[in-house]
Scaffold this active site. Structure first.
Site, mmCIF file in Angstrom:
data_model
loop_
_atom_site.group_PDB
_atom_site.id
_atom_site.type_symbol
_atom_site.label_atom_id
_atom_site.label_comp_id
_atom_site.label_asym_id
_atom_site.label_seq_id
_atom_site.Cartn_x
_atom_site.Cartn_y
_atom_site.Cartn_z
ATOM 1 N N CYS A 126 0.835 -1.211 0.000
ATOM 2 C CA CYS A 126 0.000 0.000 0.000
ATOM 3 C C CYS A 126 0.866 1.256 0.000
ATOM 4 O O CYS A 126 0.530 2.262 -0.625
ATOM 5 C CB CYS A 126 -0.892 0.041 1.236
HETATM 6 C C1 BEZ Z 1 0.643 -4.701 1.876
HETATM 7 O O1 BEZ Z 1 0.064 -3.660 1.619
HETATM 8 O O2 BEZ Z 1 1.842 -4.788 1.730
HETATM 9 C C2 BEZ Z 1 -0.097 -5.915 2.339
HETATM 10 C C3 BEZ Z 1 -1.217 -5.781 3.121
HETATM 11 C C4 BEZ Z 1 -1.863 -6.914 3.566
HETATM 12 C C5 BEZ Z 1 -1.396 -8.163 3.185
HETATM 13 C C6 BEZ Z 1 -0.295 -8.284 2.364
HETATM 14 C C7 BEZ Z 1 0.377 -7.149 1.936
#
Ligand code: BEZ
Length: 211
Positions: free
Chosen positions: A45
């Protein structure tokens, strides 16, 4: 039932990193992208929010506002914004909705319990000026989105909203397009007086009309 294309995007009031807003008022007369993030302080994100901040001018050039959502509060979002700036080299420059009670996430069916029962998936909703949903895409948390593709589909949505054409496989702005099957040859002659390449009666290829 899950939201479908052509449905009116549910309206809501929310707190964001840029203050509180009423979603429909915030959309105004233009286009909008609403996209969700599983959680604050997560790596994928962080890269996505940096990329959308970097590409903000590309959205604005198309008359599109962007807004993110994560199921944490605005105070957390503001702390995360500093990390985004530190790691992505660009400041968060669009609102991020705080949704700790998952009001908006539930409204848009962004939590898919068989994937994860508390975190949102990576939803993308694109709304037109009529506030109707023109496109939705769902990615799992583990797959970051490609915002070149989001901008590409916006080009297609805006073109096909205004002209009786459809865009073929892998189309990008400037490429030839297809005359919609609903248009008869007689009608097509009025709209496309320079003619088209009729590869089959149902496959009529024409120059992109707004170029
Ligand atoms: C991420 O944004 O990196 C992420 C969030 C939840 C699960 C896996 C990755």
């Amino acid at each position: 039932m899950a939201l479908q294309l052509g449905d009116t995007a549910p309206d809501f009031q929310a707190d964001t990193t840029e203050g509180s807003l009423d979603f429909h008022d915030w959309i105004g007369d233009g286009w909008a992208v609403l996209f969700s993030h599983p959680k604050d302080f997560t790596p994928v994100c962080t890269t996505e929010l940096g990329e959308v901040s970097r590409r903000k001018a590309d959205f604005e050039a198309r008359g599109v506002k962007v807004i993110g959502l994560s199921v944490d509060g605005v105070a957390d979002h503001k702390g995360w914004a500093q990390d985004i700036e530190d790691t992505q080299g660009v400041a968060l420059n669009f609102p991020l909705i705080g949704d700790p009670d998952r009001k908006v996430a539930d409204l848009y069916d962004m939590i898919h319990p068989n994937a994860n029962d508390t975190l949102t998936v990576r939803s993308v909703f694109i709304m037109g000026p009529d506030k109707k949903i023109k496109l939705s895409i769902t990615y799992p948390a583990s797959t970051g989105r490609n915002f070149d593709e989001i901008l590409r589909v916006i080009d297609s949505l805006q073109l096909t909203a205004n002209h009786q054409v459809a865009t073929p496989v892998n189309w990008k702005d400037g490429d030839d397009v297809i005359i919609v099957p609903a248009l008869s040859n007689e009608e097509a002659k009025q709209k496309f007086p320079e003619g088209w390449d009729e590869q089959k009666p149902y496959l009529r290829v024409v120059k992109q009309p707004n170029k």
